[in-house]
Design a protein around this motif. Structure first.
Motif, mmCIF file in Angstrom:
data_model
loop_
_atom_site.group_PDB
_atom_site.id
_atom_site.type_symbol
_atom_site.label_atom_id
_atom_site.label_comp_id
_atom_site.label_asym_id
_atom_site.label_seq_id
_atom_site.Cartn_x
_atom_site.Cartn_y
_atom_site.Cartn_z
ATOM 1 N N GLY A 123 -25.174 -0.540 3.924
ATOM 2 C CA GLY A 123 -25.917 -0.088 5.291
ATOM 3 C C GLY A 123 -25.180 -0.342 6.749
ATOM 4 N N THR A 124 -25.442 -0.142 7.568
ATOM 5 C CA THR A 124 -24.678 -0.412 8.943
ATOM 6 C C THR A 124 -24.503 -1.892 9.070
ATOM 7 N N LYS A 125 -25.896 -2.371 8.836
ATOM 8 C CA LYS A 125 -25.709 -4.034 9.345
ATOM 9 C C LYS A 125 -24.914 -4.677 8.343
ATOM 10 N N GLN A 126 -24.961 -4.214 7.178
ATOM 11 C CA GLN A 126 -24.110 -5.013 6.132
ATOM 12 C C GLN A 126 -22.511 -4.622 6.255
ATOM 13 N N ARG A 149 -13.725 0.601 15.436
ATOM 14 C CA ARG A 149 -14.485 1.805 16.234
ATOM 15 C C ARG A 149 -15.622 2.127 15.429
ATOM 16 N N THR A 150 -15.708 1.781 14.007
ATOM 17 C CA THR A 150 -16.860 1.872 13.376
ATOM 18 C C THR A 150 -18.069 1.078 13.740
ATOM 19 N N ASN A 151 -17.626 -0.081 14.074
ATOM 20 C CA ASN A 151 -18.245 -1.254 14.261
ATOM 21 C C ASN A 151 -18.969 -0.890 15.795
ATOM 22 N N THR A 152 -18.194 -0.170 16.583
ATOM 23 C CA THR A 152 -18.627 0.237 17.894
ATOM 24 C C THR A 152 -19.808 1.323 17.825
ATOM 25 N N LEU A 153 -19.414 2.375 16.951
ATOM 26 C CA LEU A 153 -20.335 3.536 16.725
ATOM 27 C C LEU A 153 -21.677 2.891 16.156
ATOM 28 N N ASP A 194 -27.281 1.802 16.432
ATOM 29 C CA ASP A 194 -28.436 1.014 16.141
ATOM 30 C C ASP A 194 -28.852 0.051 17.238
ATOM 31 N N GLN A 195 -28.602 0.343 18.596
ATOM 32 C CA GLN A 195 -28.687 -0.339 19.583
ATOM 33 C C GLN A 195 -30.238 -0.462 19.783
ATOM 34 N N ALA A 196 -31.188 -0.193 19.213
ATOM 35 C CA ALA A 196 -32.555 -0.551 19.308
ATOM 36 C C ALA A 196 -33.050 -1.249 18.374
ATOM 37 N N ALA A 214 -33.304 -4.874 15.923
ATOM 38 C CA ALA A 214 -33.439 -6.113 16.359
ATOM 39 C C ALA A 214 -31.835 -6.888 16.068
ATOM 40 N N TRP A 215 -31.119 -6.597 14.989
ATOM 41 C CA TRP A 215 -30.236 -7.363 14.472
ATOM 42 C C TRP A 215 -29.138 -7.091 15.899
ATOM 43 N N VAL A 216 -29.013 -5.988 16.320
ATOM 44 C CA VAL A 216 -28.032 -5.528 17.349
ATOM 45 C C VAL A 216 -28.398 -6.326 18.533
ATOM 46 N N ASN A 217 -29.473 -6.321 18.776
ATOM 47 C CA ASN A 217 -29.679 -6.987 20.175
ATOM 48 C C ASN A 217 -29.721 -8.665 20.021
ATOM 49 N N GLU A 218 -29.882 -9.179 18.833
ATOM 50 C CA GLU A 218 -29.416 -10.750 18.582
ATOM 51 C C GLU A 218 -27.949 -10.884 18.685
ATOM 52 N N TYR A 219 -27.227 -9.568 17.899
ATOM 53 C CA TYR A 219 -25.814 -9.878 17.906
ATOM 54 C C TYR A 219 -25.415 -9.821 19.381
#
Length: 263
Positions: free
Chosen positions: A25-28, A238-242, A247-249, A251-256
């Motif tokens: 998954g993207t988060k993992q 680059r993958t992490n940037t994408l 996933d900007q909406a 919760a885990w992205v906002n926390e990061y």
């Protein structure tokens, strides 16, 4: 009647597959591979620094081509990576289309511009090398022509990613082109064996000793390793940037972003 025993007790392979799916998954992916960028970059810089200084300053001139052969320390890694990255994109395309793993699509999208740039560098350095060797910057040689086609394939994949960016089919068309375009890779690889071409054969093979002295092929090997390490670091970054953009909406992205004060 269905075999309830097999349903309630999945096989080892099924358990392994389910375990694998929990890591893609993207988060993992972001959590697992983010720390790799730093160390891959450090190793790449070490290899590239030693390899470039050794190859450009201390390796002896070639007995036929003189010092003009030194462009090989840029040309060969870029050409090799251009082929490898497109092959990776084709494999990722299959993974995305068959198993619907969205992270594979994001990795392919991150790789495409990098592969295109390396393909262009390979064509330019090859042309520069060809002038003193063949007396011309370009001939419609089988290897050169198929490499030029690869550059157009890369451009097509990037265009498809951009065209379908805001649709549900995002990545599908690019994945299909990546898979279909992979037929060009063996043509590039074996063109010097299948046809009578001006382009020289492979510098490194798994079945034969290097065709250069050790003080020439060892810095080239370092440049190859360093280039692959750097490409891996850039691909992850680059993958992490994408992933953060996609996933900007969540919760885990906002926390990061909050913890790292990103943006």
């Amino acid at each position: 009647m269905p075999n309830l025993k097999n349903v309630s007790n999945p096989s080892l392979w099924q358990r392994m597959w389910q375990g694998f799916l929990t890591t893609v998954g993207t988060k993992q992916f972001f959590a697992i591979f983010s720390p790799w960028v730093k160390w891959l970059s450090i190793l790449a810089i070490i290899c590239l620094t030693i390899g470039s200084i050794w190859g450009l300053a201390f390796a002896p001139p070639d007995y036929l081509q003189g010092n003009s052969y030194r462009i090989i320390f840029i040309h060969v890694p870029s050409a090799s990576l251009a082929l490898s990255i497109y092959m990776a994109m084709a494999v990722l395309g299959v993974i995305y289309l068959v198993w619907k793993i969205k992270t594979a699509n994001l990795v392919a999208q991150a790789l495409a511009p990098l592969g295109f740039l390396l393909c262009i560098i390979s064509l330019l350095t090859g042309s520069i090398w060809a002038k003193p060797t063949w007396g011309t910057y370009w001939v419609w040689d089988a290897r050169l022509t198929s490499m030029l086609i690869l550059a157009f394939l890369y451009a097509g994949v990037m265009a498809l990613f951009a065209a379908f960016e805001h649709t549900s089919n995002r990545g599908k068309a690019a994945a299909i082109l990546s898979i279909v375009g992979a037929v060009n890779l063996p043509i590039i690889k074996y063109s010097v064996n299948w046809w009578n071409t001006l382009h020289q054969g492979a510098t490194f093979t798994l079945t034969e000793a290097p065709k250069m002295s050790a003080d020439m092929w060892m810095p080239l090997l370092l440049m190859m390793i360093g280039s692959y390490l750097l490409a891996a670091a850039l691909a992850i970054y680059r993958t992490n940037t994408l992933i953060l953009q996609r996933d900007q909406a969540k919760a885990w992205v906002n926390e990061y972003i909050r913890r790292h004060k990103v943006g």
